[in-house]
Scaffold this motif. Structure first.
Motif, PDB file in Angstrom:
ATOM      1  N   GLN A 107       0.837  -1.206   0.000  1.00 41.94           N
ATOM      2  CA  GLN A 107       0.000   0.000   0.000  1.00 41.94           C
ATOM      3  C   GLN A 107       0.871   1.256   0.000  1.00 41.94           C
ATOM      4  O   GLN A 107       0.578   2.224  -0.713  1.00 41.94           O
ATOM      5  CB  GLN A 107      -0.883   0.013   1.267  1.00 41.94           C
ATOM      6  CG  GLN A 107      -1.894  -1.094   1.298  1.00 41.94           C
ATOM      7  CD  GLN A 107      -3.264  -0.616   0.808  1.00 41.94           C
ATOM      8  OE1 GLN A 107      -3.373   0.403   0.138  1.00 41.94           O
ATOM      9  NE2 GLN A 107      -4.304  -1.349   1.131  1.00 41.94           N
ATOM     10  N   ALA A 108       1.935   1.220   0.813  1.00 47.91           N
ATOM     11  CA  ALA A 108       2.832   2.387   0.859  1.00 47.91           C
ATOM     12  C   ALA A 108       3.496   2.591  -0.505  1.00 47.91           C
ATOM     13  O   ALA A 108       3.675   3.724  -0.967  1.00 47.91           O
ATOM     14  CB  ALA A 108       3.892   2.171   1.948  1.00 47.91           C
TER      15      ALA A 108
ATOM     16  N   ASP B 201       1.068   4.304  -2.771  1.00 44.28           N
ATOM     17  CA  ASP B 201       0.975   5.742  -2.496  1.00 44.28           C
ATOM     18  C   ASP B 201       2.138   6.473  -3.163  1.00 44.28           C
ATOM     19  O   ASP B 201       1.976   7.534  -3.759  1.00 44.28           O
ATOM     20  CB  ASP B 201       1.005   6.009  -0.981  1.00 44.28           C
ATOM     21  CG  ASP B 201      -0.253   5.477  -0.300  1.00 44.28           C
ATOM     22  OD1 ASP B 201      -1.277   5.309  -1.001  1.00 44.28           O
ATOM     23  OD2 ASP B 201      -0.200   5.217   0.918  1.00 44.28           O
ATOM     24  N   HIS B 202       3.303   5.867  -3.045  1.00 44.88           N
ATOM     25  CA  HIS B 202       4.504   6.454  -3.643  1.00 44.88           C
ATOM     26  C   HIS B 202       4.347   6.512  -5.176  1.00 44.88           C
ATOM     27  O   HIS B 202       4.655   7.532  -5.805  1.00 44.88           O
ATOM     28  CB  HIS B 202       5.706   5.601  -3.240  1.00 44.88           C
ATOM     29  CG  HIS B 202       7.000   6.041  -3.831  1.00 44.88           C
ATOM     30  ND1 HIS B 202       7.520   7.308  -3.625  1.00 44.88           N
ATOM     31  CD2 HIS B 202       7.890   5.402  -4.646  1.00 44.88           C
ATOM     32  CE1 HIS B 202       8.665   7.422  -4.276  1.00 44.88           C
ATOM     33  NE2 HIS B 202       8.909   6.286  -4.914  1.00 44.88           N
TER      34      HIS B 202
ATOM     35  N   GLN C 263       2.056   9.282  -6.177  1.00 43.21           N
ATOM     36  CA  GLN C 263       2.772  10.566  -6.063  1.00 43.21           C
ATOM     37  C   GLN C 263       3.655  10.787  -7.299  1.00 43.21           C
ATOM     38  O   GLN C 263       3.674  11.874  -7.882  1.00 43.21           O
ATOM     39  CB  GLN C 263       3.604  10.535  -4.758  1.00 43.21           C
ATOM     40  CG  GLN C 263       4.482  11.742  -4.518  1.00 43.21           C
ATOM     41  CD  GLN C 263       3.657  13.022  -4.381  1.00 43.21           C
ATOM     42  OE1 GLN C 263       2.496  12.978  -3.973  1.00 43.21           O
ATOM     43  NE2 GLN C 263       4.238  14.152  -4.779  1.00 43.21           N
TER      44      GLN C 263
ATOM     45  N   ASN D  57      -7.353   5.144  -8.199  1.00 45.37           N
ATOM     46  CA  ASN D  57      -7.459   4.015  -7.270  1.00 45.37           C
ATOM     47  C   ASN D  57      -8.635   3.128  -7.628  1.00 45.37           C
ATOM     48  O   ASN D  57      -9.698   3.636  -7.969  1.00 45.37           O
ATOM     49  CB  ASN D  57      -7.774   4.544  -5.867  1.00 45.37           C
ATOM     50  CG  ASN D  57      -6.533   4.729  -5.056  1.00 45.37           C
ATOM     51  OD1 ASN D  57      -5.658   3.865  -5.033  1.00 45.37           O
ATOM     52  ND2 ASN D  57      -6.446   5.853  -4.384  1.00 45.37           N
TER      53      ASN D  57
END
Ligand SMILES: Cc1cc2nc3c(=O)[nH]c(=O)nc-3n(C[C@H](O)[C@H](O)[C@H](O)COP(=O)(O)OP(=O)(O)OC[C@H]3O[C@@H](n4cnc5c(N)ncnc54)[C@H](O)[C@@H]3O)c2cc1C
Length: 438
Positions: free
Chosen positions: A138-139, A142-143, A146, A157
């Motif tokens: 998940q992280a 997100d990256h 970005q 998403n």
């Protein structure tokens, strides 16, 4: 001595095609204006563009195997427009915009050829999902989102029911969809490209080049039953470029593996419950790539191996172990399809470099190469091959300037055994980090 590719004969994409027409082998002594070695995405693009620049020249395209049996015919079939993985992390936004422009140029070339020659290769403008499982994944998503925003590229998403309605599994917690990638049947695409080459390209298959030497101003390539001499040699040989004596200690041979099912029958398709024709890459680098093909086969790809002797270093027991791992990955996502067997498991070899840099340019007097696409070669092989022919023919363009700006010299490797120890432990660590997405 040139060590040859040793690809297995188990590739599902290739096996699902009708048998190919028998092509010429290199027999007797030939002379040519240009010789292109390697008939994957890169070599096919080189030969086609050279023929455009020099329509009366004699151009020989030579491969050790049948077209479609190399990495270009055995990949996962994503043609990705975005800079991939490490290229996406590049600190210079202009660098990434150039890669994007180059990849999109490759896609436009492929679209034109597929339409022009009516190439039946399941080509579809599907976009791509990047799927995450667990906190780390998940992280990373997100990256990724970005990075997409910084690049000015659309993405959105997809999660919950909307995601499982596409994928037929609730294994993934979330995905990011990007619209610019395409899917295709790789063996069908490269075969279609090879079958529709310009007339002044002569293609030789099952014709391994065993040695290369210099004779005055010409290069002499020696095969099993013949030879060819040429003033200009262009290598579309990916990792095998090092066998010809260049980039010897700069390229790293890596294999990755895929398995797929037969097409699901009607009952299985109902049980699966998702859509046809989509592709998902893992949020975490060493996770599983997943595809549902247009004809209802599920494909999983994971596992990396450092293979200094290419396919020769893959034993039968290792293949079986990999197939079992693929089966686990399949069942983790689709337990309701337990009765569906994996019918094919195959591997393919490609080149990476320690600094993730692609080589493009002149290697020697009359020798050019594009090598080391770091595992994303469908678009990159096409664009780098096309522009390499421009370079050899002395044809300038802003795209040529772009590719020269984003490529460079792959980093020098440490000697063995340190190299092998280092690469293997990096692969093991990446696998452990990505374990929830395997
Ligand atoms: C399982 C797998 C999944 C992948 N998934 C994707 C994906 O989804 N999307 C993507 O973009 N990339 C993917 N890749 C990477 C991609 O397939 C490669 O980067 C790409 O095919 C490289 O193309 P190429 O033309 O440069 O080289 P290759 O396709 O490797 O072609 C080189 C050719 O040179 C020939 N050759 C070598 N030595 C000799 C010799 N001595 N004499 C004559 N011929 C010789 C070989 O037979 C081979 O056909 C994947 C790779 C694998 C293995």
């Amino acid at each position: 001595m040139i060590h040859l590719p040793n690809d297995d004969n188990c590739c599902g994409w290739y096996a699902s095609l009708p048998p190919s027409a028998i092509q010429k082998r290199l027999n007797g002594d030939e002379k040519a204006d240009f010789v292109v070695v390697g008939a994957g995405f890169a070599g096919l693009a080189i030969a086609r563009r050279l023929a455009h620049h020099a329509p009366t020249a004699r151009i020989l395209l030579i491969d050790a195997q049948q077209v479609g049996q190399g990495a270009s015919g055995r990949n996962s079939g994503f043609v990705i427009d975005l800079p991939h993985k490490f290229a996406l992390e590049h600190p210079n936004p202009e660098h990434k915009q150039k890669i994007l422009r180059l990849n999109r140029y490759a896609i436009s070339l492929l679209v034109t050829l597929i339409e022009q020659h009516n190439i039946d290769c399941q080509w579809s403008a599907t976009g791509k999902y990047q799927g995450a499982v667990g906190r780390r994944g998940q992280a990373r998503l997100d990256h990724f989102a970005q990075l997409m925003r910084e690049l000015g590229e659309p993405c959105h998403n997809v999660e919950g029911k909307a995601l499982s309605a596409v994928l037929g599994t609730s294994y993934y917690q979330r995905a990011i969809y990007t619209p610019g990638s395409y899917l295709m049947q790789p063996a069908a695409l490269v075969r279609g490209l090879a079958d529709n080459l310009p007339e002044n390209v002569e293609r030789f298959e099952n014709s391994p080049i065993r040695s290369l030497s210099r004779e005055g101003k010409r290069w002499l390539l020696q095969g099993d039953h013949g030879s060819v001499s040429t003033p200009t040699l262009l290598l579309g040989t990916s990792i095998f470029t090092r066998e010809f004596g260049w980039l010897k200690h700069r390229l790293l041979p890596v294999m990755t593996f895929a398995s797929w099912t037969r097409p699901l029958n009607e009952t299985e398709t109902d049980r699966y419950g998702g859509q046809l024709n989509w592709g998902l890459t893992p949020a975490d680098h060493a996770g599983t790539t997943l595809r549902m093909t247009i004809d209802g086969r599920i494909m999983v790809r994971n596992t990396y191996k450092y293979v200094p002797q290419y396919g020769h270093s893959v034993s039968n027991s290792l293949r079986q172990k990999i197939q079992q791992e693929h089966r686990q990955a399949f069942l983790a996502r689709y337990p309701e399809l337990e009765a569906v067997p994996l019918t094919h498991t195959w591997g393919g070899t490609y080149a990476i470099s320690r600094n993730f840099t692609n080589f493009f340019g002149q290697l020697d007097d009359g020798v050019y190469a594009c090598a080391c696409d770091n595992g994303v070669g469908a678009a990159w092989g096409t664009v780098s091959g096309t522009l390499l022919a421009d370079l050899a023919a002395g044809v300038d363009s802003s795209l040529l300037a772009d590719i020269q700006a984003v490529t460079g010299m792959p980093a020098l490797n440490p000697p063995e055994p340190f190299l092998g120890l280092g690469v293997r432990s990096k692969i093991r660590f990446a696998k452990w980090q990505s374990r929830s997405e395997l």
